[in-house]
Design a protein around this motif. Structure first.
Motif, PDB file in Angstrom:
ATOM      1  N   SER A 156      44.294  29.915  45.577  1.00  0.00           N
ATOM      2  CA  SER A 156      44.114  29.283  46.608  1.00  0.00           C
ATOM      3  C   SER A 156      42.459  28.984  47.128  1.00  0.00           C
ATOM      4  CB  SER A 156      44.999  29.616  47.864  1.00  0.00           C
ATOM      5  OG  SER A 156      44.884  28.882  48.970  1.00  0.00           O
ATOM      6  N   VAL A 189      40.760  29.160  49.252  1.00  0.00           N
ATOM      7  CA  VAL A 189      40.389  29.263  50.848  1.00  0.00           C
ATOM      8  C   VAL A 189      38.801  29.971  50.774  1.00  0.00           C
ATOM      9  CG1 VAL A 189      40.869  30.393  52.875  1.00  0.00           C
ATOM     10  CG2 VAL A 189      42.702  29.812  51.471  1.00  0.00           C
ATOM     11  N   ASP A 211      45.714  34.345  57.646  1.00  0.00           N
ATOM     12  CA  ASP A 211      45.749  33.063  56.705  1.00  0.00           C
ATOM     13  C   ASP A 211      46.986  32.798  56.112  1.00  0.00           C
ATOM     14  OD1 ASP A 211      42.769  33.145  56.866  1.00  0.00           O
ATOM     15  OD2 ASP A 211      42.300  34.172  55.290  1.00  0.00           O
ATOM     16  N   LYS A 212      47.674  33.935  56.038  1.00  0.00           N
ATOM     17  CA  LYS A 212      49.089  33.610  55.505  1.00  0.00           C
ATOM     18  C   LYS A 212      50.193  32.697  56.600  1.00  0.00           C
ATOM     19  CE  LYS A 212      52.740  35.958  53.053  1.00  0.00           C
ATOM     20  NZ  LYS A 212      53.965  35.398  53.767  1.00  0.00           N
ATOM     21  N   LEU A 239      48.918  29.055  56.511  1.00  0.00           N
ATOM     22  CA  LEU A 239      49.372  28.283  55.465  1.00  0.00           C
ATOM     23  C   LEU A 239      50.573  27.931  55.318  1.00  0.00           C
ATOM     24  CD1 LEU A 239      46.922  29.918  52.812  1.00  0.00           C
ATOM     25  CD2 LEU A 239      46.725  27.788  53.590  1.00  0.00           C
ATOM     26  N   GLU A 240      51.495  29.057  55.743  1.00  0.00           N
ATOM     27  CA  GLU A 240      53.003  28.924  55.763  1.00  0.00           C
ATOM     28  C   GLU A 240      53.218  27.840  56.921  1.00  0.00           C
ATOM     29  OE1 GLU A 240      55.632  30.605  54.168  1.00  0.00           O
ATOM     30  OE2 GLU A 240      54.131  31.655  52.882  1.00  0.00           O
ATOM     31  N   THR A 260      51.610  25.452  58.024  1.00  0.00           N
ATOM     32  CA  THR A 260      51.204  23.913  57.244  1.00  0.00           C
ATOM     33  C   THR A 260      52.221  23.507  56.292  1.00  0.00           C
ATOM     34  OG1 THR A 260      48.843  24.563  57.361  1.00  0.00           O
ATOM     35  CG2 THR A 260      49.285  22.732  55.988  1.00  0.00           C
ATOM     36  N   TRP A 281      39.249  26.674  58.781  1.00  0.00           N
ATOM     37  CA  TRP A 281      39.290  25.241  57.904  1.00  0.00           C
ATOM     38  C   TRP A 281      38.728  24.169  59.068  1.00  0.00           C
ATOM     39  CZ3 TRP A 281      43.266  28.754  57.546  1.00  0.00           C
ATOM     40  CH2 TRP A 281      43.437  29.250  55.997  1.00  0.00           C
ATOM     41  N   LEU A 321      42.734  21.774  55.082  1.00  0.00           N
ATOM     42  CA  LEU A 321      43.822  23.004  55.151  1.00  0.00           C
ATOM     43  C   LEU A 321      45.105  22.483  54.190  1.00  0.00           C
ATOM     44  CD1 LEU A 321      45.248  25.082  56.616  1.00  0.00           C
ATOM     45  CD2 LEU A 321      45.577  23.790  58.691  1.00  0.00           C
ATOM     46  N   ASP A 356      44.387  23.368  50.624  1.00  0.00           N
ATOM     47  CA  ASP A 356      44.643  24.681  50.256  1.00  0.00           C
ATOM     48  C   ASP A 356      45.965  25.242  50.414  1.00  0.00           C
ATOM     49  OD1 ASP A 356      41.899  24.966  50.003  1.00  0.00           O
ATOM     50  OD2 ASP A 356      41.335  25.954  51.757  1.00  0.00           O
ATOM     51  N   ALA A 357      46.674  24.448  51.486  1.00  0.00           N
ATOM     52  CA  ALA A 357      48.354  24.925  51.544  1.00  0.00           C
ATOM     53  C   ALA A 357      48.705  24.555  50.255  1.00  0.00           C
ATOM     54  CB  ALA A 357      48.859  24.392  52.794  1.00  0.00           C
ATOM     55  N   ALA A 396      48.305  26.831  47.545  1.00  0.00           N
ATOM     56  CA  ALA A 396      49.069  28.129  47.531  1.00  0.00           C
ATOM     57  C   ALA A 396      50.400  27.966  46.931  1.00  0.00           C
ATOM     58  CB  ALA A 396      48.802  28.378  49.143  1.00  0.00           C
TER      59      ALA A 396
END
Length: 206
Positions: free
Chosen positions: A8, A10, A23-24, A27-28, A30, A63, A69, A72-73, A76
């Motif tokens: 990813s 980031v 961060d996790k 992303l989750e 999003t 971001w 964002l 990147d999500a 991931a």
């Protein structure tokens, strides 16, 4: 040929150490918002912060905008591409087909389709997603096909782009078409990968 593992994208930033947990969570959150019916329209930095349980400044520190964002999500969600043995085109294509198929079996893979459905309203987001997420992975498939042409395993007049689209499209659409869950998911995935690769090779093999 060896595929470069995909991660990813980031970006690292100066200052105090990043929190991997934050961060996790961001992303989750999003991905969860993207998976809902609103898709891109339902994502805002404020909504992500609230869903992730962090402050809005925490999101902006990582971001600069929601387009960055979202890309990147989505990145991931992708499994790292495996190393390729390079012994035969069939073996390498089968390895890639399995990996591509695995990206689209998770329930949240529908968020990709929600985003794709709104790309006409977000052309810059589409361009960035293609450039940073899709194209590097498609280039790995192209590399296998080019090698196959060079070694004589594949037809010299092969249309590389058509072959890439056939392989990637077939393995991607399995997550889009509603179907009853198979009794043996692993076996069904393997049969699909083998069937797609062998059908493709019947048309492009030398």
């Amino acid at each position: 040929m060896t595929a470069t593992p995909q991660t990813s994208p980031v970006p690292a930033r100066p200052g105090r150490p990043r929190s991997a947990r934050a961060d996790k969570a961001i992303l989750e959150a999003t991905l969860d918002l993207l998976a809902e019916e609103a898709g891109v329209a339902g994502v805002s930095m404020e909504a992500v912060a609230a869903r992730a349980g962090v402050g809005k400044t925490t999101v902006y520190r990582r971001w600069p905008n929601k387009e960055r964002l979202i890309v990147d999500a989505l990145a991931a969600l992708k499994h790292p591409l495996p190393e390729l043995a390079g012994r035969s085109v069939r073996e390498d294509l089968l390895t890639l087909a399995r990996s591509i198929g695995a990206d689209h079996t998770d329930r949240r893979s529908r968020c990709v389709w929600n985003v794709l459905g709104g790309f006409d309203r977000h052309p810059e987001l589409l361009a960035r997603y293609r450039q940073e997420v899709i194209e590097p992975r498609r280039e790995v498939v192209r590399g296998v096909l080019r090698r196959g042409v060079a070694t004589g395993e594949l037809r010299p007049d092969l249309d590389i782009e058509v072959a890439v689209t056939m392989l990637v499209g077939a393995m991607t659409l399995q997550g889009r078409v509603p179907a009853p869950p198979p009794a043996d998911p692993a076996g069904a995935a393997e049969r699909l990968a083998e069937g797609v690769v062998d059908a493709l090779l019947r048309g492009i093999a030398a």
